[in-house]
Write an enzyme that holds these catalytic residues in place. Structure first.
Site, short mmCIF file in Angstrom:
data_model
loop_
_atom_site.label_atom_id
_atom_site.label_comp_id
_atom_site.label_asym_id
_atom_site.label_seq_id
_atom_site.Cartn_x
_atom_site.Cartn_y
_atom_site.Cartn_z
N TRP A 26 0.82 -1.22 0.00
CA TRP A 26 0.00 0.00 0.00
C TRP A 26 0.85 1.27 0.00
CZ3 TRP A 26 -0.40 -3.74 3.84
CH2 TRP A 26 0.36 -3.51 4.97
N GLU A 39 -4.48 0.38 7.44
CA GLU A 39 -4.27 1.00 8.75
C GLU A 39 -5.14 0.36 9.81
OE1 GLU A 39 -1.98 2.99 9.73
OE2 GLU A 39 -1.13 3.33 7.76
N LEU A 82 -7.67 -12.46 13.52
CA LEU A 82 -6.93 -11.20 13.69
C LEU A 82 -7.11 -10.60 15.07
CD1 LEU A 82 -7.13 -8.88 10.54
CD2 LEU A 82 -5.12 -9.66 11.73
N TYR A 84 -9.19 -8.56 18.32
CA TYR A 84 -9.74 -7.20 18.47
C TYR A 84 -10.89 -6.98 17.49
CZ TYR A 84 -5.46 -6.43 21.08
OH TYR A 84 -4.45 -6.53 21.98
N TYR A 122 -4.36 8.73 15.50
CA TYR A 122 -3.23 8.17 14.76
C TYR A 122 -3.66 7.77 13.33
CZ TYR A 122 -0.36 4.77 12.60
OH TYR A 122 0.33 4.11 11.65
N ASP A 140 2.16 7.42 17.21
CA ASP A 140 1.77 6.08 17.66
C ASP A 140 2.86 5.55 18.58
OD1 ASP A 140 3.87 5.35 16.00
OD2 ASP A 140 2.82 3.62 15.17
N CYS A 194 14.80 1.48 15.99
CA CYS A 194 14.58 1.86 17.38
C CYS A 194 13.44 1.00 17.95
CB CYS A 194 14.24 3.35 17.46
SG CYS A 194 14.40 4.02 19.11
N CYS A 201 21.15 0.53 18.33
CA CYS A 201 21.80 1.82 18.60
C CYS A 201 23.19 1.90 17.98
CB CYS A 201 21.91 2.04 20.11
SG CYS A 201 20.31 2.06 20.92
N CYS A 204 22.76 3.00 14.54
CA CYS A 204 21.69 3.98 14.32
C CYS A 204 22.27 5.31 13.83
CB CYS A 204 20.92 4.19 15.62
SG CYS A 204 19.77 5.56 15.52
N CYS A 210 21.49 11.19 20.15
CA CYS A 210 20.39 10.57 20.90
C CYS A 210 20.68 10.64 22.40
CB CYS A 210 20.20 9.12 20.45
SG CYS A 210 18.95 8.27 21.43
S1 SF4 Z 1 20.39 5.55 19.27
FE1 SF4 Z 1 18.52 6.40 20.07
S2 SF4 Z 1 17.21 6.69 18.29
FE2 SF4 Z 1 18.87 5.32 17.69
S3 SF4 Z 1 18.05 3.25 18.01
FE3 SF4 Z 1 19.15 3.85 19.86
S4 SF4 Z 1 17.60 4.73 21.17
FE4 SF4 Z 1 16.75 4.69 19.12
#
Ligand code: SF4
Length: 362
Positions: A26, A39, A82, A84, A122, A140, A194, A201, A204, A210
């Site tokens: 989608w 959604e 599914l 709910y 949302y 969300d 995340c 991290c 990331c 962060c």
């Molecule tokens: S560094 Fe921060 S934003 Fe990145 S995955 Fe880790 S907690 Fe999430």
């Protein structure tokens, strides 16, 4: 608290999204019906589980008008598994509202979409941005988590104040960038990088700025004020069959879990540890069932289903009723091989799947 660097956040997010985005059927479309359907299906369902349902719904009902014209039982059956189920009931109500009140056209604004049953803030933001390119940011579980970590914010997310606070943060994070791209990117980032329990991290792109990563509070964010209270419920199902391979079922019509789904006659007690022989004196024992004419056959092991706010423990008590009439009041007598046409809660389907317990129901 240091001022969050939102332009770094945005740029890192969109750069990551260009490289790593998840293909979804989608995503490339702007058909409001498909976007709304996906959604609603994905509101409390993982993508891998929801995808086949999305495809089945689109195949069975290619347009919102066709969905609006469908029979309730057909839609509930397609939704089976599914969970709910209020989502399925609202799906139909919303489809009928769009088809019969809005001439088959979905509202194209956030406020208009919010009027559809089953569409909360949302979902309205997601549809408004994905289908109509409206400049609204989604908020969300993924977004709460990412923002509370990026800013190391300890404001609880489950209060009215908390929601307003995070709405302001996500609006700042969005800035002038296209909400359509930003919303898809941030949700994918929450699902793939995340994540709640195993955030990536180390790799990331936002790690350098962060705040939670810097002070090692990643898994303490986001915070919630209220802890979930779960209620234990103990269900005893009466599985009554005769030697003509017919069984009694009924529809759940009360305002409770699994509304409109089918089940065997049910007695609810305060504990699972109840003798089968004592059930006949239960205050809710169905009037149409003459306890003296039933022959006890088998009692199942306990089956468990965990719902968000309730834990259901169910035991199935199987009986033979030789002189079962063709019809019984407030319930249906159904040929065993036709039971498959009715939508049952997952707990009862688990019982059906455990052939060792069944009395040749199929
Ligand atoms: S560094 Fe921060 S934003 Fe990145 S995955 Fe880790 S907690 Fe999430």
């Amino acid at each position: 608290m240091e001022e969050p660097d939102w332009s770094f956040f945005r740029e890192s997010l969109l750069k990551w999204y260009r490289a790593d985005r998840r293909p979804m059927p989608w995503k490339a479309i702007d058909n409001p019906y498909h976007i709304w359907l996906s959604e609603i299906i994905l509101q409390q369902t993982r993508v891998a589980q929801g995808l086949p349902y999305f495809e089945r719904f689109v195949a069975a009902f290619p347009t919102v008008n066709e969905l609006a014209a469908a029979e309730d039982d057909v839609v509930m059956k397609l939704w089976e598994g599914l969970g709910y189920y209020s989502r399925a009931r609202n799906l139909l109500k919303a489809a009928r509202m769009v088809a019969f009140e809005f001439g088959g056209e979905f509202p194209d604004t956030y406020a208009g979409l919010l009027k559809l049953p089953g569409v909360g803030p949302y979902t309205a933001a997601a549809i408004a941005s994905f289908a109509f390119d409206r400049q609204v940011a989604v908020l969300d579980g993924n977004v709460f988590r990412i923002l509370s970590r990026y800013t190391n914010d300890s404001t609880p997310i489950d209060t009215g104040k908390g929601k307003k606070h995070y709405q302001m943060l996500v609006d700042d994070a969005l800035g002038d960038t296209s909400a359509k791209r930003f919303n898809q990117a941030i949700m994918d980032f929450g699902a793939l990088v995340c994540t709640p329990k195993k955030a990536l991290c180390e790799s990331c792109p936002m790690a350098a700025r962060c705040a939670a990563y810097r002070v090692a509070t990643v898994y303490e964010r986001p915070l919630k004020e209220k802890k979930l209270k779960r209620r234990n419920r103990h269900f005893h199902y009466l599985v009554i069959s005769d030697d003509k391979e017919r069984t009694i079922i009924e529809q759940r019509l009360d305002k409770d879990i699994w509304q409109n789904l089918y089940q065997f006659p049910l007695l609810e007690t305060n504990s699972s540890d109840v003798e089968t022989s004592s059930l006949a004196t239960h205050q809710d024992w169905p009037e149409f069932l003459p306890a003296g004419e039933l022959t006890f056959v088998k009692r199942s092991r306990p089956f468990k289903q965990q719902l968000t706010h309730q834990t259901i423990m169910a035991t199935f008590h199987q009986f033979q009723w030789k002189a079962m009439p063709k019809k019984v009041s407030a319930a249906q007598v159904v040929k065993n091989k036709l039971l498959v046409n009715f939508a049952f809660p997952r707990l009862i389907n688990k019982f059906f799947a455990d052939k060792s317990l069944l009395l040749d129901l199929f």
